[in-house]
Design a protein around this motif. Structure first.
Motif, PDB file in Angstrom:
ATOM      1  N   GLY A 263      -3.300   6.640  -5.802  1.00 16.35           N
ATOM      2  CA  GLY A 263      -4.412   5.857  -6.319  1.00 16.35           C
ATOM      3  C   GLY A 263      -4.082   4.419  -6.649  1.00 16.35           C
ATOM      4  O   GLY A 263      -4.957   3.673  -7.094  1.00 16.35           O
ATOM      5  N   ARG A 264      -2.831   3.989  -6.412  1.00 13.17           N
ATOM      6  CA  ARG A 264      -2.428   2.613  -6.727  1.00 13.17           C
ATOM      7  C   ARG A 264      -2.196   1.840  -5.426  1.00 13.17           C
ATOM      8  O   ARG A 264      -1.544   2.337  -4.505  1.00 13.17           O
ATOM      9  CB  ARG A 264      -1.152   2.600  -7.554  1.00 13.17           C
ATOM     10  N   PRO A 265      -2.730   0.602  -5.345  1.00  7.72           N
ATOM     11  CA  PRO A 265      -2.528  -0.204  -4.125  1.00  7.72           C
ATOM     12  C   PRO A 265      -1.158  -0.884  -4.126  1.00  7.72           C
ATOM     13  O   PRO A 265      -0.676  -1.342  -5.169  1.00  7.72           O
ATOM     14  CB  PRO A 265      -3.656  -1.229  -4.195  1.00  7.72           C
ATOM     15  N   PHE A 266      -0.552  -0.933  -2.937  1.00  5.26           N
ATOM     16  CA  PHE A 266       0.746  -1.578  -2.775  1.00  5.26           C
ATOM     17  C   PHE A 266       0.746  -2.410  -1.491  1.00  5.26           C
ATOM     18  O   PHE A 266      -0.029  -2.161  -0.565  1.00  5.26           O
ATOM     19  CB  PHE A 266       1.881  -0.554  -2.707  1.00  5.26           C
TER      20      PHE A 266
END
Length: 502
Positions: A263-266
């Motif tokens: 769920g986290r953008p990288f």
């Protein structure tokens, strides 16, 4: 009488050291269990192993206290004083029995029995003999801790653990860099760090948000120096890519993309070594250039071959006019010289005129006419001008040999009529030799004017000799009288090939 086991001070120290070593090695074993892949509950296993560390530490403290009091207080007496702490061993035994029953591990029963010896009621029951139980337990857990560490070392080499995953990421030959939305590096392996260092770009900083822009600038600069555009086609990697030449023998392709993990953008940047691919591309481009040059040269050669083919067609037509049509025209010329213009004579000469038109549209050796029929036409044509051709034997069955004999008969008859004013021509066909070495022979003789002592060959005899030699045969001239041509052509393909090669 109560049984008693007495130990001197060095033996107490040795036993205490044994428990301390076992507790230390067991402490090292616990985190290694955490990182290992297991078929059973990892949390339960870690709690049990950690409980063993507590048990070994309690026993080591009891022995240390007994040693510090110069054996004034025996171990079982100190254990009686620490009854509250020793009741923890009961919880450990109960937990261990539950694990052994749930995971069906009967091998845990011996160590649980040794731990149970440190429960207060058992200690009170054993009394001075309890020290013997401690000796057995200490030796067992020291051996168990050493064995566990050796197994951990083996599992570390074989299993994929958190440690081995990190090491794998570090040693792979692909550069990997993960950044968060603020441009902070979260993961960078050794290969990417080395690539950025070689390009004089910063590494391991809190802000690396400009790393990709710097890579794009380096790639665009080298592209301009090469004349614009990349030499390589990396369209399958998308638009976010940059080719940077670290050195003439080291070319890197950097690719950027965005992804979401948990769920986290990288932001991810990957560096690939494309040196071999680039060199292979250069070799392929060079090979394509050579192929283009060869194709141009081939087109030029094809044009030359076409010219040669046109010349060959012209020469074949010229030979046809000389060999076939020239013979008919010679016959017509002699026929007209005799002044025979009556209707019967015109009817006889009409097939000769038609045959000229047919031969102009025909092909040599096309096999459309029967050889015997063609030989009959030759005999009929020369009969019109008073030249009798007598045929003895039959033409060979082989089509090419028969066509060659007919061509020689026609040329020889024309020459005999024109130059020797012959009135009769004798043609004889026969074959001789075994089945595998069979040879077709022919003689053509005429009753014309005797040939001079020294014959000067013009174009007729060499042309007929070439026809025979083309099939591996020969043509010999016998000036006579009578003037005779002797022709031999082998009917075996092997003999024909041998004579051609010779």
């Amino acid at each position: 009488m109560t049984m008693r086991i007495d130990l001197i001070l060095p033996q107490f120290v040795l036993l205490d050291v044994m428990y301390v070593l076992a507790a230390c090695m067991q402490t090292i074993h616990v985190p290694l269990v955490v990182s290992r892949r297991m078929s059973y509950n990892r949390v339960a296993a870690c709690l049990y192993e950690a409980s063993l560390v507590v048990h070994l530490a309690i026993v080591a403290d009891i022995l240390l206290c007994s040693t510090g009091n110069r054996l004034l207080a025996p171990p079982f007496a100190i254990a009686h004083a620490l009854t509250g702490i020793l009741w923890l061993n009961l919880l450990l035994v109960a937990f261990g029995i539950g694990l052994a029953a749930y995971y069906r591990r009967p091998c845990m029963i011996p160590e649980l029995a040794l731990i149970a010896a440190s429960i207060p009621p058992v200690v009170k029951l054993l009394g001075p003999v309890w020290i013997g139980a401690l000796i057995v337990e200490g030796a067992f857990f020291l051996f168990r801790s050493i064995s566990a560490l050796l197994l951990d070392a083996c599992h570390r080499q074989e299993d994929v653990t958190a440690f081995s995953t990190i090491e794998t990421i570090n040693v792979i030959p692909v550069g990997i860099l993960y950044l968060d939305l603020q441009g902070r590096p979260l993961l960078m392996n050794r290969c990417m760090r080395s690539n950025l260092t070689d390009l004089h770009l910063p590494t391991d900083l809190r802000d690396m948000s400009e790393t990709w822009n710097e890579l794009r600038k380096l790639g665009a600069k080298e592209s301009d120096e090469r004349g614009g555009g990349h030499r390589l086609d990396f369209a399958r990697f998308g638009d976010a890519r940059s080719v940077v030449e670290l050195s003439p023998s080291e070319i890197r392709l950097f690719v950027r993309d965005n992804l979401i993990i948990s769920g986290r953008p990288f932001e991810r940047i990957i560096g690939l070594d494309v040196t071999e691919y680039a060199h292979a591309y250069d070799r392929l481009a060079h090979a394509n250039h050579l192929l283009e040059l060869a194709a141009k040269e081939l087109r030029v050669q094809i044009e030359e071959v076409k010219k040669v083919a046109d010349n060959a067609a012209y020469l074949r037509m010229r030979a046809r006019v000389h060999d076939v049509i020239g013979q008919r025209l010679s016959i017509m010329h002699r026929y007209l010289e005799e002044g025979r213009l009556d209707d019967e004579s015109l009817e006889q000469i009409e097939p000769l005129l038609r045959s000229i038109a047919i031969d102009l549209h025909g092909k040599d050796g096309d096999g459309t006419r029967d050889a015997a029929e063609e030989l009959g036409d030759i005999v009929h044509a020369f009969a019109l001008v008073g030249v009798r051709i007598v045929v003895d034997g039959k033409l060979p069955v082989d089509v090419r040999t028969a066509a060659a004999f007919l061509q020689i008969v026609r040329e020889a008859s024309t020459n005999a009529t024109k130059h020797a004013q012959a009135h009769q021509i004798q043609v004889r066909f026969w074959e001789e030799g075994a089945e595998s070495w069979r040879t077709a022979r022919m003689t053509v003789s005429n009753d014309g004017t005797p040939a001079p002592a020294s014959i000067r060959e013009g174009t007729g005899i060499p042309g007929m000799r070439h026809v025979a030699q083309d099939l591996g045969g020969s043509l010999e001239v016998d000036p006579g009288p009578p003037f005779t041509l002797v022709v031999s052509i082998p009917l075996s393909s092997d003999i024909t090939a041998q004579r051609r090669n010779s």
